[in-house]
Structure formats: structure tokens, C-alpha cells
Design an enzyme around this catalytic site. Structure first.
Site, mmCIF file in Angstrom:
data_model
loop_
_atom_site.group_PDB
_atom_site.id
_atom_site.type_symbol
_atom_site.label_atom_id
_atom_site.label_comp_id
_atom_site.label_asym_id
_atom_site.label_seq_id
_atom_site.Cartn_x
_atom_site.Cartn_y
_atom_site.Cartn_z
ATOM 1 C CB THR A 137 94.764 -20.262 -117.534
ATOM 2 O OG1 THR A 137 93.650 -20.206 -116.853
ATOM 3 C CG2 THR A 137 95.176 -19.401 -119.278
ATOM 4 C CB ILE A 166 90.664 -27.597 -113.708
ATOM 5 C CG1 ILE A 166 91.102 -29.060 -113.784
ATOM 6 C CG2 ILE A 166 89.687 -27.254 -114.905
ATOM 7 C CD1 ILE A 166 90.588 -29.880 -112.818
ATOM 8 C CB CYS A 167 89.517 -22.963 -115.705
ATOM 9 S SG CYS A 167 88.983 -21.634 -116.753
ATOM 10 C CG ASN A 168 89.535 -19.067 -113.767
ATOM 11 O OD1 ASN A 168 88.959 -19.610 -113.099
ATOM 12 N ND2 ASN A 168 87.932 -17.972 -114.002
ATOM 13 N N GLY A 169 91.924 -22.104 -112.332
ATOM 14 C CA GLY A 169 91.729 -22.013 -110.798
ATOM 15 C C GLY A 169 93.782 -21.636 -111.074
#
Length: 567
Positions: free
Chosen positions: A389, A369-372
Site C-alpha cells: 500500500t 489501489i493505495c489504501n483501498g
């Protein structure tokens, strides 16, 4: 539950046995009579057969009637019960497969293992074929062959299930079938051959008898597979029989997926500085599945930390992980890696990369999730993968992981077993998509409603609404105009009609609207209509005519049609 399935299995087996008896009387018994007649003729011709034949203990009429019926019914009931027990074990462990397809596949596997494979080496023989003194050896060999056939089938299925999920279902199935073929060929080659067919025995009679024998077994297993699947489905869906038509079929398919007892293990990674909502959003969405299914379906979620002890999120709240990446973990089905400011201190940790690679080899899906997804990239999982992202991290992602194929403006993207999402709330959209994959669309919609999610966005939808950057500030003179247009998209708006509503001149409204929003009123309403139409088309099954009417496109369509007819 199991006892009810067992009773239904035995009942279905009795029905299958009764139908097989009818077939045997028509197609099988005439071949047996012909074989007996051949045997009697050979005995009469035998010069050494001087003694009178032994009297029959059971008459031929009794054998072909009550005896045959009793034997077939006992066979059907016994294997129907065993089939029910196997079904009870497999139900819920075979993915989201419903009762009918699962029963059909199990019946096909049983028919192949118990009938087809043994028949390839030791086919059924009619009376007068085979020496009396070898009957014990032949029975033992047939039983041995049947046991080996069952073992081959189970090993092939286990191999197909044990292969890494990232191979895909098609490749795993092909590998299982190849292993099945190789082991079958080895069994046929290594098993001793028995050929005691008299030279004078009619080949046509032999063929017809064996076809009838296979046909009887085919009837038994076809009826067991079809009837038991229907019985199990009705048991799982009380009252569904009162439904009718296409709606009934949809309800059966959807509710069977939900009714199958499934517990999906989810590992949620946490690291210092993780985004709390990236974990809390999916965790709440997954937790509602158990509530809404009354405990029949469940995501077993486990927090896995990159460090020992408590882990603090970027907002300051702390969590205590259940495990760490250094501890033994259960076999997860799904891995979720959140984003957050702390990812840039954690993503290139060799221990984390090794753990993610190991999980990727055995998990069905790995998501970020996101910048994971920077952690996935450091583990080498983004090479040649289509990903997305948060829009703010796109340039950095492209520079650090140039082999990743980036979709910078998508809510979430799925490429094989890798799921990636845009920022924060997009994790809920991804979770709903996973719930739909696992338990059906209706469950995903129910969860979305429970969480008060206004619109369950599709993965390919843009991260931005075209209206987001043109929203008027609260209290401005144009906010009333914007809201009126949004509430009445079907109305044929003009600048003059809008200006009259707020007691302005058309020129003054255009000037103020452009100052507050950066675009003209007519451009704004056009964008609003397009955005609304897209939402209707993505989230509903409304006809195009209805969507066009609600979004104010009817006049445009009529104008285009009229222009076309003039031309």
C-alpha cells in the site's frame, strides 16, 4: 466470420476424410476382407444354409472404393462443419487461448466424447459379428452412448469453468477431470451390455479391426484440430504468412490473443472521498484497449457506488455510479477498489464487506489501489496475503490487519487473485500488468506508449527512486552538474572534471553538492548508474555488455577483471 469458419471447417473435414480413407484402405479393409471370408466360411459350413446366397447389390470392390470414400468424405465434411461452429462459439470465451491451442483442445474433447467413450462400451465390430435382428437395438444403444458421452464432456467443461477462480486453474481442472471420470464410470456401469461375438471368431482379427477403426477416427480428428487451427489463425492474421522465423511465431501468438473477441467486465467501486486518479488512471488505460484493438477487445467498466446518488471524490469532482452495492450487478471479472481519504469512513461498513466477499467468490481478481485495501482487509481478504500500500499507510495497515503480510516498498503485489498497489499512479502500473495478462505484452506496451507512460514499472520495483530525495532544486548551482551526469552516465566522471565544467574548484563543488543534495557527486553518479541499469534490465532485452556500457560500468568491470587476473 462464422460463415468463413464454417467453409474452412468443411474443407478441412474433407482433407481429413481423404487421409482417413487412405489409412482405411491400408489398415482397415484387409481386416474387413478377412471377416467376410470368415463369415462365408461359416455359412458354407452351416448345414442349414441350403439356399443360395443372395446376390450382392453393391460389389465388394465398390464398397471398399467409391462407397468407402464417399462415406468418409461426407463424415469428415459434416463433422468439420460442426467443429467450426463449436470453435466459433468458444473462440473468445476460452480466455486468451489462441486459435491453434483452442482447436487442438476442442478436437481432443470431440475425439474423447464421440469416439473413445462410446468405444469403451460398444466398440466397432467387423462383418459376421452381431445378429441381424438386433442391429436396430445396437444402433440405438450406440447413439444413446454417444449422446451421453457428449453430455458428460460438456458438463465436465462447464463444471471446470464454473468453479470459483480463486481455486486456481490446476485445482479446477482436476475437479473437472474427476467429475468426468465419475460420470463416465456411471455410464459404463449402467448401460446394457451386448456380446454377440461368435465363439470361433479370431480374437486377433477383432483386435486389429477395432484398432484400425480407432486409428481412422484419430486421423480425422487430429487433422481437423491441427489444420483448422492453422486456417483460423491465418484468417485472423491476414499477411502473417509472409512473416518468417521466430518473429512470425511471436506475432501470431500475440495478435491471436488480441484478435479473440473478448469483453472483460470490470467493476470499479466508488465511495465518498475516493481518490479520483485511482479510478481515472485504470479507466483510461483499459479504455485504450478498445481503441488500439479496433474494437476487437474491450473492458466493459461499470461504476459501483457504496451509496445511492452522486458520489463526490476527495478532489471535489462527482460521479454518478451505474449501480450500487445494494443493486444486482453483472458477473464481474475484475473488481477495483480505489483509495482516498474517504476509505477510513467506508472500509468497515458491513454491507461493503459482504459485497466484496461475494465478489471475491466469483471474480477472477480483486484489486485495491493505495489504501483501498483497507476495505479488502475488513472483508477478510488479506489474511495471510502478501500485499502493499502507500508507504504512509503501512503502520496503520499493520496495526489493523496484523495477518496481512506487507511489502512496504513495492509498486504493486499480486498474491493469487488479490492485487494491491502503492499510491495513486501505481494503479496505472497495475492496470498495464492486467492488460498484459489479458491481451498480451504488445498491447500493454502500446497502451503505455499512448498514455505517455515513461516507464512501465514492474510490481516488485521500489516505490522510490534513489535519486528522488537527492534532486537539486531548480536554479541551484548543482542542478547543471546533476543533469550532465544523468545525460552522460557512460562518461568516466571525476569531481575535478565536473568542477571544471561549472568553473569551480573540486573542493567547492563537493561542499556545495553535499549541501544541496546531502551526498557527494560520486555517490550521486553511482546511484544514477545503478538506477539506470535497473531500468534497462527491467524494461529492455539489451545484452549486459550494452547496459554496462550505457551506464558507465565498463571501467569498473575491467578493473575487477584486471584485479582478478593479478590475483
Amino acid at each position: 466470420m462464422v460463415s468463413k469458419l464454417l467453409m474452412r471447417g468443411m474443407l478441412v473435414g474433407l482433407i481429413a476424410g481423404l487421409l482417413a480413407f487412405c489409412f482405411a484402405r491400408v489398415a482397415g479393409e484387409p481386416q474387413v476382407d478377412r471377416a467376410i471370408a470368415f463369415e462365408a466360411h461359416e455359412a458354407h459350413e452351416d448345414a442349414h444354409a441350403a439356399d443360395a446366397p443372395e446376390p450382392e447389390i453393391v460389389s465388394r470392390e465398390t464398397q471398399a472404393g467409391v462407397g468407402l470414400l464417399t462415406g468418409i468424405l461426407a463424415y469428415g465434411a459434416a463433422f468439420g462443419g460442426l467443429f467450426a461452429l463449436c470453435f466459433a462459439y468458444a473462440w473468445g470465451r476460452a480466455g486468451s487461448m489462441g486459435a491453434r491451442p483452442l482447436a487442438a483442445w476442442l478436437a481432443l474433447a470431440a475425439f474423447a466424447a464421440l469416439v473413445v467413450l462410446p468405444a469403451l462400451k460398444y466398440p466397432a465390430n467387423p462383418p459376421s459379428v452381431g445378429a441381424a435382428e438386433t442391429i436396430g437395438v445396437r444402433t440405438a444403444l450406440y447413439s444413446y452412448c454417444m449422446g451421453i458421452s457428449v453430455a458428460i464432456t460438456l458438463l465436465s467443461i462447464a463444471l471446470r469453468q464454473a468453479l470459483p477462480r480463486k481455486w486456481g486453474d490446476a485445482n479446477a481442472t482436476l475437479a473437472g477431470l474427476l467429475a468426468f471420470a465419475i460420470m463416465t464410470a456411471a455410464m459404463l456401469a449402467l448401460s446394457p451390455a451386448i456380446d454377440e461375438v461368435p465363439a470361433e471368431f479370431p480374437a486377433t482379427l477383432m483386435w486389429q479391426f477395432r484398432v484400425a477403426s480407432i486409428g481412422m477416427q484419430a486421423i480425422i480428428w487430429t487433422v481437423i484440430g491441427a489444420a483448422f487451427g492453422a486456417a483460423a489463425e491465418r484468417m485472423a492474421l491476414p499477411g502473417a504468412a509472409r512473416a518468417s522465423g521466430h518473429a512470425h511465431e511471436q506475432a501470431c501468438s500475440e495478435r491471436i490473443r488480441i484478435s479473440a473477441m473478448r469483453r472483460i467486465k470490470v467493476g470499479m467501486l466508488v465511495f465518498p472521498g475516493f481518490q479520483l486518479l485511482d479510478i481515472a488512471g485504470p479507466k483510461d488505460a483499459f479504455a485504450e484497449v478498445k481503441v488500439l484493438s479496433a474494437g476487437e477487445c474491450e473492458y466493459e467498466m461499470m461504476m459501483v457506488g457504496t451509496t445511492r446518488g452522486t458520489v463526490q471524490s476527495s478532489s471535489g469532482l462527482t460521479t454518478v455510479p451505474d449501480r450500487t452495492i445494494f443493486d444486482p450487478c453483472p458477473e464481474f471479472d475484475t473488481i477495483i477498489v480505489p483509495g482516498g481519504l474517504g476509505i477510513f469512513d467506508a472500509f468497515d461498513d458491513p454491507a461493503l464487506s459482504n459485497w466484496l466477499r461475494a465478489q471475491h467468490r466469483q471474480c477472477r481478481r480483486v484489486s485495491a489501489i493505495c489504501n483501498g485495501l483497507f476495505a479488502l482487509g475488513s472483508a477478510g481478504l488479506l489474511d495471510n496475503k502478501l500485499v502493499t500500500t502507500h508507504w504512509m499507510d503501512v503502520p496503520r495497515l499493520a496495526s489493523i490487519f496484523p495477518k496481512a503480510r506487507i511489502e512496504p516498498d513495492h509498486i504493486f503485489v499480486r498474491d493469487g487473485s488479490i492485487y494491491t498497489t502503492a499510491g495513486v499512479t501505481a494503479g496505472i502500473d497495475m492496470s498495464l500488468a492486467m492488460i498484459e495478462d489479458d491481451f498480451g505484452r504488445q498491447m500493454a506496451l502500446d497502451v503505455a506508449k499512448y498514455l505517455i507512460v515513461y516507464l512501465r514499472r514492474s510490481g516488485g520495483q521500489s516505490q522510490f527512486s534513489p535519486l528522488l530525495e537527492t534532486q537539486a532544486s531548480p536554479g541551484s548551482q548543482t542542478i547543471e552538474v546533476q543533469q550532465f551526469m544523468l545525460d552522460n552516465l557512460h562518461v568516466d566522471h571525476t569531481v575535478a572534471s565536473l568542477a571544471e565544467r561549472v568553473h569551480m574548484s573540486a573542493r567547492n563543488l563537493s561542499r556545495i553538492f553535499a549541501k544541496d543534495c546531502g551526498i557527494t557527486p560520486m555517490t550521486y553518479v553511482a546511484n544514477a548508474r545503478i538506477d539506470a541499469a535497473r531500468r534497462y534490465l527491467e524494461a529492455t532485452d539489451l545484452p549486459l555488455r550494452v547496459v554496462a556500457h550505457r551506464c558507465g560500468f565498463c571501467r569498473l568491470i575491467r578493473s575487477i577483471i584486471a584485479t582478478g587476473s593479478d590475483r
